[in-house]
Write a protein that holds these residues in place. Structure first.
Motif, short mmCIF file in Angstrom:
data_model
loop_
_atom_site.label_atom_id
_atom_site.label_comp_id
_atom_site.label_asym_id
_atom_site.label_seq_id
_atom_site.Cartn_x
_atom_site.Cartn_y
_atom_site.Cartn_z
N PHE A 35 0.82 -1.21 0.00
CA PHE A 35 0.00 0.00 0.00
C PHE A 35 0.85 1.26 0.00
O PHE A 35 0.45 2.30 -0.55
CB PHE A 35 -0.93 0.01 1.22
CG PHE A 35 -1.99 -1.05 1.17
CD1 PHE A 35 -2.59 -1.40 -0.03
CD2 PHE A 35 -2.39 -1.70 2.32
CE1 PHE A 35 -3.57 -2.37 -0.08
CE2 PHE A 35 -3.37 -2.68 2.28
CZ PHE A 35 -3.96 -3.02 1.06
N SER A 84 1.77 2.72 -3.68
CA SER A 84 0.69 2.83 -4.67
C SER A 84 0.96 3.95 -5.69
O SER A 84 0.70 3.79 -6.89
CB SER A 84 -0.65 3.06 -3.97
OG SER A 84 -0.60 4.23 -3.16
N LYS A 85 1.51 5.08 -5.24
CA LYS A 85 1.79 6.19 -6.16
C LYS A 85 2.90 5.82 -7.14
O LYS A 85 2.84 6.13 -8.33
CB LYS A 85 2.17 7.45 -5.38
CG LYS A 85 1.01 8.04 -4.58
CD LYS A 85 1.42 9.32 -3.89
CE LYS A 85 0.24 9.92 -3.13
NZ LYS A 85 0.62 11.19 -2.43
N ASN A 121 1.49 3.60 -9.83
CA ASN A 121 0.77 4.38 -10.85
C ASN A 121 1.74 4.99 -11.86
O ASN A 121 1.50 4.99 -13.07
CB ASN A 121 -0.05 5.48 -10.19
CG ASN A 121 -1.28 4.94 -9.48
OD1 ASN A 121 -1.74 3.83 -9.78
ND2 ASN A 121 -1.82 5.70 -8.56
N ASP A 147 -6.03 2.78 -10.94
CA ASP A 147 -5.39 3.57 -9.90
C ASP A 147 -5.12 2.67 -8.69
O ASP A 147 -6.05 2.16 -8.06
CB ASP A 147 -6.30 4.73 -9.49
CG ASP A 147 -5.60 5.73 -8.57
OD1 ASP A 147 -4.62 5.34 -7.90
OD2 ASP A 147 -6.04 6.89 -8.53
N HIS A 148 -3.84 2.48 -8.38
CA HIS A 148 -3.48 1.53 -7.32
C HIS A 148 -3.87 1.98 -5.93
O HIS A 148 -3.90 1.16 -5.01
CB HIS A 148 -1.97 1.24 -7.39
CG HIS A 148 -1.59 0.44 -8.57
ND1 HIS A 148 -1.33 0.99 -9.80
CD2 HIS A 148 -1.44 -0.91 -8.73
CE1 HIS A 148 -1.02 0.04 -10.66
NE2 HIS A 148 -1.08 -1.11 -10.05
N ARG A 149 -4.20 3.24 -5.75
CA ARG A 149 -4.70 3.69 -4.45
C ARG A 149 -6.02 3.02 -4.12
O ARG A 149 -6.36 2.83 -2.94
CB ARG A 149 -4.86 5.22 -4.44
CG ARG A 149 -3.54 5.98 -4.54
CD ARG A 149 -3.79 7.46 -4.65
NE ARG A 149 -4.55 7.78 -5.85
CZ ARG A 149 -5.01 9.00 -6.15
NH1 ARG A 149 -4.81 10.00 -5.29
NH2 ARG A 149 -5.68 9.22 -7.27
N TYR A 150 -6.78 2.68 -5.15
CA TYR A 150 -8.06 1.99 -4.97
C TYR A 150 -7.96 0.51 -5.34
O TYR A 150 -8.64 -0.33 -4.75
CB TYR A 150 -9.14 2.65 -5.84
CG TYR A 150 -9.19 4.15 -5.67
CD1 TYR A 150 -9.54 4.72 -4.45
CD2 TYR A 150 -8.87 4.99 -6.73
CE1 TYR A 150 -9.58 6.09 -4.29
CE2 TYR A 150 -8.90 6.37 -6.57
CZ TYR A 150 -9.26 6.92 -5.36
OH TYR A 150 -9.28 8.27 -5.20
#
Length: 326
Positions: free
Chosen positions: A203, A206-207, A210, A270-273
């Motif tokens: 987690f 994540s940025k 992306n 989007d890897h944040r979600y």
């Protein structure tokens, strides 16, 4: 709406997984046992706490870990077919188990001996791959090195199978098909720590994930060191994959299919979600597959990989066709 659905789905699936089995348990009994923390020393309580809960929670951890590992590797290699066992980590764990079951090496004549050698095999490959990751100029080189390790270890395993007694070959073959059966509280506690650490580390990047989707040059412009990022990503994916493989065997398709299903449900990469949604969906998917594996052909238990592939593949095909992806 998707997150709300997934958050509600997981506890319902967990309760269902605890209920279903050779002994039927009502939802009220399961909820009561969970609330009272198993204070009643009845036969039902022992079934729930000693058998059903460790296995179900193991499937939750396994599904979440394999899905997140698949998401990491698909982003790193920018390849939709990348999955947790593509780097040869599973082959290392398989070699460890082969030495335990087929060759009967040293301290391996106990469940914990089996798990120890599997973990050592998996992490040996991880260390080798991480060493290469520090010098690899591209992710493709890393991918090919992982495949070469897989071929080497698979060959060694085949040699061991050739000279092993039939009964040992049968036991080893059953392990390679994957199962959460027999998972104890002690094993679950051991599994919990590396899995949780791996999920948290995933987690945190994540940025960077992306940015990596747009290529290494773009990532460099954002101040991301590609070699360091590859090392980090492979390390996290390896921790997650090796931990689950050592305790449950190689479970196919979860790390490949569930990330795609999650992307299609979210309509986003989007890897944040994607990471938290994939973790929830992977956990639910694996619990349902494990429940089906131990109930559909009772008293015979099916390998969990059989159900993950049979159920998962058509779902991906239908969703892809529905979205018009060619």
């Amino acid at each position: 709406m998707v997150f709300g659905f997934l958050i509600l789905l997981l506890p319902l699936v967990v309760i269902f997984g605890i209920m279903v089995g050779s002994v039927k348990i009502s939802p009220g009994e399961v909820i009561t046992q969970l609330i009272t923390w198993g204070n009643t020393k009845t036969v039902m309580s022992k079934i729930i706490w000693n058998l059903r809960i460790p296995r179900t929670f193991g499937a939750v951890l396994g599904g979440a870990a394999l899905t997140v590992s698949g998401i990491l590797l698909q982003a790193l290699f920018r390849n939709p077919l990348a999955e947790p066992y593509i780097l040869g980590i599973s082959s290392g764990a398989t070699l460890g188990m082969a030495l335990s079951i087929l060759a009967g090496i040293g301290f391996s004549q106990s469940p914990y001996g089996y798990m120890t050698l599997a973990i050592l095999g998996a992490f040996f490959v991880t260390i080798m791959i991480l060493s290469v990751a520090r010098f690899a100029k591209s992710s493709v080189v890393l991918l090919l090195v992982g495949l070469m390790f897989a071929y080497i270890f698979s060959s060694i395993v085949n040699v061991l199978i050739t000279f092993a007694p039939d009964e040992k070959v049968k036991n080893f073959t059953l392990w390679t098909l994957g199962s959460f059966s027999g998972l104890t509280w002690t094993q679950l506690k051991v599994l919990f720590f590396p899995t949780t650490i791996g999920l948290v580390l995933a987690f945190l990047c994540s940025k960077q994930l992306n940015a990596s989707l747009l290529g290494e040059e773009y990532a460099k412009n954002l101040g991301i060191n590609p070699k360091r990022f590859r090392f980090y990503t492979v390390a996290v994916a390896s921790i997650l994959t090796a931990s689950i493989t050592a305790f449950a065997g190689p479970i196919s398709f979860v790390g490949l299919a569930v990330p795609h299903i999650t992307r299609l449900m979210l309509g986003s990469s989007d890897h944040r979600y994607l990471l938290p949604a994939g973790m929830l969906l992977g956990a639910s998917f694996t619990v349902l597959a494990d429940t089906g594996a131990r109930t559909l052909a009772a008293p015979v238990e099916l390998p969990i990989s059989v159900l993950t592939s049979i159920v998962g593949a058509p779902i991906v095909i239908i969703l892809l066709l529905k979205k018009g992806i060619k």
